[in-house]
Design a protein around this motif. Structure first.
Motif, short mmCIF file in Angstrom:
data_model
loop_
_atom_site.label_atom_id
_atom_site.label_comp_id
_atom_site.label_asym_id
_atom_site.label_seq_id
_atom_site.Cartn_x
_atom_site.Cartn_y
_atom_site.Cartn_z
N VAL A 26 9.18 1.81 4.36
CA VAL A 26 8.95 2.56 5.77
C VAL A 26 8.97 0.99 6.19
O VAL A 26 8.44 0.09 6.47
CB VAL A 26 7.09 2.18 5.64
N VAL A 27 9.99 0.85 7.13
CA VAL A 27 10.21 -0.03 8.41
C VAL A 27 9.62 -0.29 9.36
O VAL A 27 9.24 0.76 10.00
CB VAL A 27 11.91 -0.17 8.63
N GLY A 28 8.87 -1.60 9.85
CA GLY A 28 8.03 -1.96 10.85
C GLY A 28 9.03 -2.44 11.91
O GLY A 28 9.27 -2.59 12.03
N GLY A 64 2.25 10.19 1.41
CA GLY A 64 1.74 10.76 0.36
C GLY A 64 -0.24 10.72 0.27
O GLY A 64 -0.07 11.21 -1.38
N ALA A 65 -0.67 10.04 0.57
CA ALA A 65 -2.10 10.60 0.03
C ALA A 65 -2.54 11.54 0.53
O ALA A 65 -2.79 12.24 1.43
CB ALA A 65 -2.54 8.77 1.03
N HIS A 66 -3.11 11.59 -0.79
CA HIS A 66 -4.04 13.16 -0.54
C HIS A 66 -5.13 13.17 0.42
O HIS A 66 -5.30 14.37 1.49
CB HIS A 66 -5.00 13.73 -1.58
N HIS A 67 -6.02 11.95 0.76
CA HIS A 67 -7.11 11.72 1.40
C HIS A 67 -6.12 10.16 2.09
O HIS A 67 -6.77 9.69 1.36
CB HIS A 67 -8.72 11.93 0.87
N GLY A 100 0.58 -0.99 0.02
CA GLY A 100 -0.12 -0.26 -0.12
C GLY A 100 0.70 1.21 0.27
O GLY A 100 0.84 1.99 -0.95
N ILE A 101 2.06 1.40 0.88
CA ILE A 101 2.82 2.52 0.91
C ILE A 101 3.32 2.42 -0.44
O ILE A 101 3.52 3.50 -0.97
CB ILE A 101 3.24 2.01 2.26
N GLY A 152 3.28 -0.56 7.46
CA GLY A 152 5.07 -0.58 7.47
C GLY A 152 5.22 -2.44 6.63
O GLY A 152 4.17 -3.08 7.32
N GLN A 153 6.42 -2.43 6.56
CA GLN A 153 6.82 -4.19 6.43
C GLN A 153 7.83 -4.70 7.60
O GLN A 153 8.61 -4.25 8.28
CB GLN A 153 7.70 -4.21 5.12
N TYR A 154 7.65 -5.93 8.45
CA TYR A 154 9.12 -6.38 9.08
C TYR A 154 10.15 -6.84 8.72
O TYR A 154 9.72 -7.33 6.77
CB TYR A 154 7.88 -7.46 9.73
N VAL A 155 10.52 -6.95 9.07
CA VAL A 155 12.06 -7.06 8.65
C VAL A 155 12.78 -7.76 9.57
O VAL A 155 12.32 -8.39 11.06
CB VAL A 155 13.33 -5.70 8.15
#
Length: 332
Positions: free
Chosen positions: A300-302, A195-198, A164-165, A326-329
């Motif tokens: 984005v790192v989760g 960055g989403a407008h809404h 999604g990001i 974000g995403q797990y690492v």
């Protein structure tokens, strides 16, 4: 370099509990193979599907080391490798094919040269580990499967997760008007930040009416859908005439009204990256490098887990995916 390494192995299919940390010999590259000293590995939803043998596209034969995405430093190369050299910072992912050999849930991983890409100096290894599946998938879904164009209205359903990001950032980079959904306060704040407008809460009743109102009743041009079994029927109603829907998320049974697609001349497109061509791989990796270097792509790192906690990472990732941030690492 040591002769052995730690790696997570799956020797039988099942839940996260089948993942075991073992010490094994470090492989040596030949031909077009690249051996990478891994610094971090992304934890994708698809990793669990391979571990549990529930991937619709087919299984990976056991035993195997899980994972698709990662980043690190080139440790050794085969005699035919030309695109990277020892010491290079790189990220890795499947793109256009499945790899053989070791995968990134390990201290060292072997990749085909085709799946190794340069990592800009301004991007950390943790950030590099969350690039592959999210950014390749979102790019292909937006610009190849759904033919998104500047000035169009884009809806990212499930915007706070890694794909999604990526979708939000790619769309904004092309001048699209972006609406994104999330299911928590933190998720709504995150999609606006990237960055989403809404931002729209998809757990609220009638959130589809909120989305339609944001378009002035016109509808959206393009949707990337992470939960088609829940939202696809709604998406068909939300798209405008000629709208395109890209289906990414986990499949499940659903009832739709197909006549609505031909009434609107809309389309539903499956999105994947295993079968994309070398030309598309080059296109995506080049766009991604430029976006990272110039700053309009910001992964984005989760939550972070050490390698020995890989089973916990997969377990938590699978349990909490609906509220992902974000995403797990995994870190080595």
């Amino acid at each position: 370099m040591s002769s052995t390494m730690r790696a997570v192995f799956v020797r039988k299919y099942g839940g996260p509990e089948v993942m075991q940390l073992e010490e094994i010999p470090i492989p040596r590259p030949s031909g077009k193979q690249v051996l990478i000293k891994m610094k971090a590995a992304g934890v994708n939803a698809v990793d669990f599907k391979y571990i549990s043998n529930t991937m619709p596209e087919g299984s990976i034969p056991v035993p195997f080391v899980p994972g698709i995405d990662g980043s690190g430093i080139v440790a050794e190369i085969g005699s035919e490798v030309q695109s990277v050299k020892v010491g290079d910072r790189v990220y890795v992912t499947w793109a256009g094919h499945r790899n053989v050999g070791n995968r990134p849930y390990a201290e060292y991983s072997m990749y085909d040269e085709r799946s190794v890409f340069p990592l800009p100096d301004n991007i950390s290894f943790k950030e590099g580990a969350v690039l592959g599946v999210p950014y390749f998938t979102a790019y292909v879904g937006l610009f190849h499967r759904c033919r998104a164009k500047s000035g169009e209205v884009f809806l990212m359903h499930g915007g706070s997760g890694a794909i999604g990001i990526a979708g939000i950032q790619w769309a904004r980079s092309r001048g699209m008007f972006v609406i994104a959904t999330a299911g928590t306060k933190e998720g709504l704040e995150l999609v606006k930040k990237v960055g989403a407008h809404h931002a729209v809460n998809h757990r609220e009743p009638d959130h589809d009416k909120v989305i339609m109102n944001l378009t002035g009743g016109r509808g959206v041009d393009v949707i990337l859908e992470m939960a088609p079994s829940i939202n696809l029927a709604m998406d068909i109603e939300l798209v405008t005439h000629g709208g395109r829907i890209g289906v990414i998320g986990t499949p499940g049974p659903i009832e739709i009204k197909p006549q609505r697609t031909y009434a609107k001349e809309s389309s539903i497109n499956g999105v994947g990256t295993i079968a994309i061509t070398p030309e598309v791989v080059k296109e995506v990796s080049s766009a991604l490098y430029a976006g990272l270097e110039l700053g309009f792509i910001q992964p984005v790192v989760g939550t972070e887990f050490p390698l020995e906690k890989a089973a916990d990472a997969v377990r938590v990732r699978e349990k909490e995916r609906s509220g992902a941030l974000g995403q797990y690492v995994l870190t080595m």
